[in-house]
Design an enzyme around this catalytic site. Structure first.
Site, PDB file in Angstrom:
ATOM      1  N   LYS A  56      -7.746   1.211  -2.564  1.00 58.40           N
ATOM      2  CA  LYS A  56      -7.104   0.983  -0.406  1.00 58.40           C
ATOM      3  C   LYS A  56      -7.682   2.283   0.587  1.00 58.40           C
ATOM      4  O   LYS A  56      -7.447   2.104   1.488  1.00 58.40           O
ATOM      5  CB  LYS A  56      -5.786   0.332  -0.880  1.00 58.40           C
ATOM      6  CG  LYS A  56      -4.847  -0.397   0.637  1.00 58.40           C
ATOM      7  CD  LYS A  56      -5.636  -1.354   1.889  1.00 58.40           C
ATOM      8  CE  LYS A  56      -5.146  -1.511   2.171  1.00 58.40           C
ATOM      9  NZ  LYS A  56      -4.374  -2.043   2.136  1.00 58.40           N
ATOM     10  N   THR A  73       0.761  -0.920   0.309  1.00 58.80           N
ATOM     11  CA  THR A  73      -0.027   0.057  -0.042  1.00 58.80           C
ATOM     12  C   THR A  73       0.473   1.593  -0.046  1.00 58.80           C
ATOM     13  O   THR A  73       1.475   1.798   0.751  1.00 58.80           O
ATOM     14  CB  THR A  73      -0.991  -0.177   1.178  1.00 58.80           C
ATOM     15  OG1 THR A  73      -1.332  -1.301   0.819  1.00 58.80           O
ATOM     16  CG2 THR A  73      -2.295   1.112   1.340  1.00 58.80           C
ATOM     17  N   LYS A  77       0.583   5.130   7.923  1.00 57.90           N
ATOM     18  CA  LYS A  77       1.346   4.884   6.471  1.00 57.90           C
ATOM     19  C   LYS A  77       0.547   5.544   6.151  1.00 57.90           C
ATOM     20  O   LYS A  77      -0.014   6.479   5.211  1.00 57.90           O
ATOM     21  CB  LYS A  77       2.460   4.419   6.309  1.00 57.90           C
ATOM     22  CG  LYS A  77       2.797   4.460   5.343  1.00 57.90           C
ATOM     23  CD  LYS A  77       2.702   3.884   4.408  1.00 57.90           C
ATOM     24  CE  LYS A  77       2.574   1.999   4.777  1.00 57.90           C
ATOM     25  NZ  LYS A  77       2.119   1.024   3.127  1.00 57.90           N
TER      26      LYS A  77
END
Length: 298
Positions: A172, A97, A240
């Site tokens: 995502k 990701t 993150k």
């Protein structure tokens, strides 16, 4: 003939994903920077490469499942990287990701070498990785997606092509916005229940069967109740991801106040040294805040 698959990154989720690729019958070669994480595969007779370049040399499809964009770039174009060994027409799938902009850069790096690229991040945590039931969000050309779909189906139950390169990462990040805010809501309910004297078993029974039900409640609330802070998905990784989401939202001038709050809470958790624990460890931030509130009121 089955596609030959190379898998780079044998962490919490990657190891299970690679194992499922092998179980599906695809010839497999693996690589991990920390070589000991490949020991299980080595013992089972799976070739363990000495570099990403070596993985690419013997693969039609190379899957990358590492922590963040700088790691992907190092694996791709660093010394002995994938692009030094990949044949023209082969496919790189980044299942890590990061962000749509990074996906577009990786696509550019691959296209310069005649290599196809898909961004295909996943959701479902360690449970989904083990059981092969991940949701996989794919960005890239339809033809390339269809070519590697059988490989993706060995790891996931729901496979969605979101659009062109970058769309998988965008989808995502949208998922992570909901995951983060949902976790905050659940932890706040737990914090308030504890102070109000409500039994958490009773709370779980209500939340898990009513309108508040979610994967977060079903999977993570029992862990919180048992004091289990071990990761199904690491808190530092969610932090993150949320930072990437805020970056995109800022660029597009879309206010995300809830996500901004969750990001700050996970930054606090990281500052407490608990970033490697599971996302449910957010409860520790609320416990710390509650302790300080109690101290200031006495």
């Amino acid at each position: 003939m089955a596609l030959r698959v190379g898998f780079i990154g044998l962490g919490l989720m990657g190891s299970s994903m690679a194992a499922n690729v092998r179980r599906a019958g695809f010839p497999l070669v693996v690589y991990n920077r920390t070589r000991s994480k490949a020991d299980t595969f080595r013992k089972e007779g799976v070739p363990v490469a000495s570099s990403p370049r070596e993985v690419a040399q013997s693969s039609d499809v190379v899957i990358i499942m590492v922590t963040d964009a700088p790691d992907v770039e190092q694996v791709l174009s660093g010394k002995d990287g994938v692009l030094e060994g990949a044949a023209k027409g082969s496919v790189v799938i980044d299942m890590s990701t990061n962000s749509p902009d990074h996906a577009k850069r990786f696509h550019y790096l691959c296209s310069e070498r005649g290599v196809e690229f898909l961004d295909a991040p996943v959701t479902g945590g360690d449970k989904g990785a083990r059981e092969g039931t991940l949701t996989i969000m794919v960005g890239g050309a339809e033809e390339v997606f269809q070519r590697v779909r059988p490989v993706l189906e060995s790891m996931g139950k729901t496979i969605v092509r979101a659009g062109e390169v970058g769309a998988g990462q965008m989808l995502k990040l949208l998922n992570q916005v909901v995951v983060g805010v949902n976790m905050m809501a659940m932890i706040e309910a737990i914090a308030l229940a504890r102070k109000a004297g409500i039994d958490l078993e009773v709370l779980f029974r209500v939340l898990s069967t009513g309108a508040a039900n979610s994967f977060t409640v079903q999977y993570y609330m029992p862990k919180v109740m048992k004091g289990d802070m071990e990761p199904g998905f690491r808190a530092a990784h969610l932090r993150k991801d949320l930072k990437y989401a805020i970056d995109v939202a800022t660029k597009l001038d879309v206010p995300l106040p809830g996500t901004a709050v969750v990001l700050q809470l996970y930054s606090a958790l990281n500052a407490m040294g608990l970033g490697e624990k599971g996302t449910q460890a957010l409860v520790k931030v609320y416990q710390r805040l509650s302790e300080r509130q109690n101290h200031s009121s006495t």
